[in-house]
Write a protein that holds these residues in place. Structure first.
Motif, PDB file in Angstrom:
ATOM      1  N   LEU A  21       0.832  -1.191   0.000  1.00 32.12           N
ATOM      2  CA  LEU A  21       0.000   0.000   0.000  1.00 32.12           C
ATOM      3  C   LEU A  21       0.872   1.248   0.000  1.00 32.12           C
ATOM      4  CD1 LEU A  21      -2.819   1.320   0.211  1.00 32.12           C
ATOM      5  CD2 LEU A  21      -2.570   1.219   2.706  1.00 32.12           C
ATOM      6  N   TYR A  22       0.601   2.134  -0.970  1.00 33.60           N
ATOM      7  CA  TYR A  22       1.246   3.437  -1.016  1.00 33.60           C
ATOM      8  C   TYR A  22       0.191   4.500  -0.720  1.00 33.60           C
ATOM      9  CZ  TYR A  22       5.141   1.105  -3.346  1.00 33.60           C
ATOM     10  OH  TYR A  22       6.189   0.273  -3.650  1.00 33.60           O
ATOM     11  N   GLU A  23       0.592   5.530   0.026  1.00 33.90           N
ATOM     12  CA  GLU A  23      -0.313   6.636   0.316  1.00 33.90           C
ATOM     13  C   GLU A  23       0.377   7.948  -0.044  1.00 33.90           C
ATOM     14  OE1 GLU A  23      -1.311   6.222   4.467  1.00 33.90           O
ATOM     15  OE2 GLU A  23      -3.157   5.155   3.964  1.00 33.90           O
ATOM     16  N   GLY A  24      -0.421   8.900  -0.481  1.00 31.26           N
ATOM     17  CA  GLY A  24       0.152  10.194  -0.826  1.00 31.26           C
ATOM     18  C   GLY A  24      -0.924  11.196  -1.163  1.00 31.26           C
ATOM     19  N   VAL A  25      -0.490  12.263  -1.794  1.00 31.16           N
ATOM     20  CA  VAL A  25      -1.394  13.350  -2.169  1.00 31.16           C
ATOM     21  C   VAL A  25      -1.126  13.726  -3.618  1.00 31.16           C
ATOM     22  CG1 VAL A  25      -2.036  15.757  -1.771  1.00 31.16           C
ATOM     23  CG2 VAL A  25      -1.559  14.257   0.170  1.00 31.16           C
ATOM     24  N   MET A  26      -2.164  13.686  -4.427  1.00 34.59           N
ATOM     25  CA  MET A  26      -2.066  14.184  -5.786  1.00 34.59           C
ATOM     26  C   MET A  26      -2.199  15.707  -5.749  1.00 34.59           C
ATOM     27  SD  MET A  26      -1.430  12.270  -8.357  1.00 34.59           S
ATOM     28  CE  MET A  26      -1.527  10.633  -9.072  1.00 34.59           C
ATOM     29  N   GLU A  27      -1.094  16.376  -5.992  1.00 31.01           N
ATOM     30  CA  GLU A  27      -1.121  17.837  -5.939  1.00 31.01           C
ATOM     31  C   GLU A  27      -2.030  18.425  -7.013  1.00 31.01           C
ATOM     32  OE1 GLU A  27       3.556  17.914  -4.505  1.00 31.01           O
ATOM     33  OE2 GLU A  27       2.999  18.227  -6.593  1.00 31.01           O
ATOM     34  N   THR A  28      -2.051  17.776  -8.164  1.00 30.59           N
ATOM     35  CA  THR A  28      -2.890  18.219  -9.274  1.00 30.59           C
ATOM     36  C   THR A  28      -3.580  17.027  -9.911  1.00 30.59           C
ATOM     37  OG1 THR A  28      -1.399  20.066  -9.770  1.00 30.59           O
ATOM     38  CG2 THR A  28      -2.923  19.386 -11.514  1.00 30.59           C
ATOM     39  N   VAL A  29      -4.882  17.125 -10.102  1.00 29.30           N
ATOM     40  CA  VAL A  29      -5.651  16.154 -10.881  1.00 29.30           C
ATOM     41  C   VAL A  29      -6.425  16.970 -11.910  1.00 29.30           C
ATOM     42  CG1 VAL A  29      -7.450  14.391 -10.867  1.00 29.30           C
ATOM     43  CG2 VAL A  29      -5.866  14.561  -8.937  1.00 29.30           C
ATOM     44  N   TYR A  30      -6.066  16.791 -13.176  1.00 26.32           N
ATOM     45  CA  TYR A  30      -6.646  17.635 -14.236  1.00 26.32           C
ATOM     46  C   TYR A  30      -7.161  16.773 -15.379  1.00 26.32           C
ATOM     47  CZ  TYR A  30      -6.747  20.408 -18.525  1.00 26.32           C
ATOM     48  OH  TYR A  30      -7.132  20.972 -19.712  1.00 26.32           O
ATOM     49  N   CYS A  31      -8.287  17.183 -15.952  1.00 26.26           N
ATOM     50  CA  CYS A  31      -8.717  16.637 -17.236  1.00 26.26           C
ATOM     51  C   CYS A  31      -9.356  17.766 -18.040  1.00 26.26           C
ATOM     52  CB  CYS A  31      -9.679  15.466 -17.065  1.00 26.26           C
ATOM     53  SG  CYS A  31     -11.350  15.908 -16.557  1.00 26.26           S
ATOM     54  N   SER A  32      -9.153  17.729 -19.342  1.00 26.95           N
ATOM     55  CA  SER A  32      -9.751  18.725 -20.229  1.00 26.95           C
ATOM     56  C   SER A  32     -11.202  18.341 -20.522  1.00 26.95           C
ATOM     57  CB  SER A  32      -8.958  18.787 -21.532  1.00 26.95           C
ATOM     58  OG  SER A  32      -9.114  17.565 -22.250  1.00 26.95           O
ATOM     59  N   LYS A  33     -11.875  19.168 -21.299  1.00 28.02           N
ATOM     60  CA  LYS A  33     -13.248  18.827 -21.692  1.00 28.02           C
ATOM     61  C   LYS A  33     -13.266  17.542 -22.510  1.00 28.02           C
ATOM     62  CE  LYS A  33     -15.010  23.580 -21.644  1.00 28.02           C
ATOM     63  NZ  LYS A  33     -15.593  24.681 -22.460  1.00 28.02           N
ATOM     64  N   ALA A  34     -12.281  17.401 -23.391  1.00 28.57           N
ATOM     65  CA  ALA A  34     -12.189  16.172 -24.176  1.00 28.57           C
ATOM     66  C   ALA A  34     -11.859  14.985 -23.270  1.00 28.57           C
ATOM     67  CB  ALA A  34     -11.130  16.318 -25.271  1.00 28.57           C
ATOM     68  N   GLY A  35     -10.977  15.215 -22.276  1.00 26.28           N
ATOM     69  CA  GLY A  35     -10.657  14.166 -21.328  1.00 26.28           C
ATOM     70  C   GLY A  35     -11.876  13.725 -20.542  1.00 26.28           C
ATOM     71  N   TRP A  36     -12.701  14.682 -20.151  1.00 30.49           N
ATOM     72  CA  TRP A  36     -13.936  14.359 -19.421  1.00 30.49           C
ATOM     73  C   TRP A  36     -14.820  13.440 -20.266  1.00 30.49           C
ATOM     74  CZ3 TRP A  36     -19.139  14.901 -20.319  1.00 30.49           C
ATOM     75  CH2 TRP A  36     -19.988  14.741 -19.218  1.00 30.49           C
ATOM     76  N   LEU A  37     -14.903  13.727 -21.571  1.00 32.03           N
ATOM     77  CA  LEU A  37     -15.721  12.902 -22.456  1.00 32.03           C
ATOM     78  C   LEU A  37     -15.140  11.492 -22.570  1.00 32.03           C
ATOM     79  CD1 LEU A  37     -18.090  12.623 -24.381  1.00 32.03           C
ATOM     80  CD2 LEU A  37     -16.648  13.557 -26.204  1.00 32.03           C
ATOM     81  N   PHE A  38     -13.823  11.392 -22.719  1.00 34.63           N
ATOM     82  CA  PHE A  38     -13.192  10.067 -22.764  1.00 34.63           C
ATOM     83  C   PHE A  38     -13.490   9.287 -21.480  1.00 34.63           C
ATOM     84  CE2 PHE A  38     -10.230  11.722 -26.098  1.00 34.63           C
ATOM     85  CZ  PHE A  38     -10.400  10.707 -27.024  1.00 34.63           C
ATOM     86  N   ALA A  39     -13.444   9.990 -20.339  1.00 37.73           N
ATOM     87  CA  ALA A  39     -13.704   9.323 -19.058  1.00 37.73           C
ATOM     88  C   ALA A  39     -15.125   8.777 -18.995  1.00 37.73           C
ATOM     89  CB  ALA A  39     -13.452  10.289 -17.905  1.00 37.73           C
TER      90      ALA A  39
END
Length: 207
Positions: free
Chosen positions: A46-64
């Motif tokens: 198990l690894y634990e941490g903090v994602m300083e940035t989580v980003y997706c573009s509008k196109a990325g949102w659609l892919f998701a």
């Protein structure tokens, strides 16, 4: 985050996968990176941490949204300083399963498996036979994974997918920071749509 221990390929080579793929460049990795990636985990890690940035573009949102049908491999969320846990396990069939859980208000989990295909190439699989073939290399002590092709695998045969139908070239970097910490960065860049996803954060193994 660890990779693959032994994978029998079409040539019968059962040596550890990443050292075999990297050859002499394996020793260009930071020793702590080699220690994390040399073998499959004998027990859950198990690894634990903090994602300083989580980003997706509008196109990325659609892919998701579109990839929900194959197991949520992409997160449609955005945020800063997002807590995250990464659980590594071995399962039947070989390779290492990565379960990433983002600590949003409504937690979001991504599951994938890294293992060799029948040709001994490193691949990351998500759901329903979809995945990507990866090129791996060492640079400045860090380990890099870059997608070469997305595919749909059926009966052991990988059918290439058009580049435009993917979220873009995936580039993952694992860089040691010392003291047990490492930085994990993932970016996806589409040829026509630009950057679709970007995440970076600092992690350490939980005792």
């Amino acid at each position: 985050m660890q990779a693959v221990r032994k994978n029998e390929t079409a040539s019968g080579d059962e040596s550890p996968l990443l050292p075999r793929l990297l050859g002499g460049n394996w020793y260009r990795l930071h020793p702590s990176v080699r220690a994390r990636f040399a073998h499959e985990p004998e027990k859950p890690v198990l690894y634990e941490g903090v994602m300083e940035t989580v980003y997706c573009s509008k196109a990325g949102w659609l892919f998701a949204q579109l990839t929900r049908l194959i197991g949520n491999p992409l997160t449609a969320h955005r945020g800063h300083n997002v807590p995250m846990q990464v659980l590594l396990t071995r399962r039947e069939g070989g390779g290492v399963w990565w379960q990433r859980t983002y600590g949003f208000a409504h937690p979001f989990t991504v599951i994938s498996a890294k293992r060799a295909n029948t040709k001994g190439q490193l691949c990351e699989y998500v759901g329903m036979g979809f995945g990507m073939r990866l090129r791996v290399f060492a640079s400045n002590g860090a380990l890099h994974f870059v997608s070469e092709r997305y595919f749909w695998e059926i009966a052991g045969v990988q059918v290439p997918l058009p580049h435009w139908l993917s979220p873009g070239e995936t580039h993952v970097i694992h860089a040691d920071l010392g003291g047990g910490d490492f930085r994990f960065t993932i970016s996806m860049d589409h040829r026509q749509l630009g950057r679709t996803f970007y995440q970076t954060g600092i992690f350490r193994q939980r005792p």
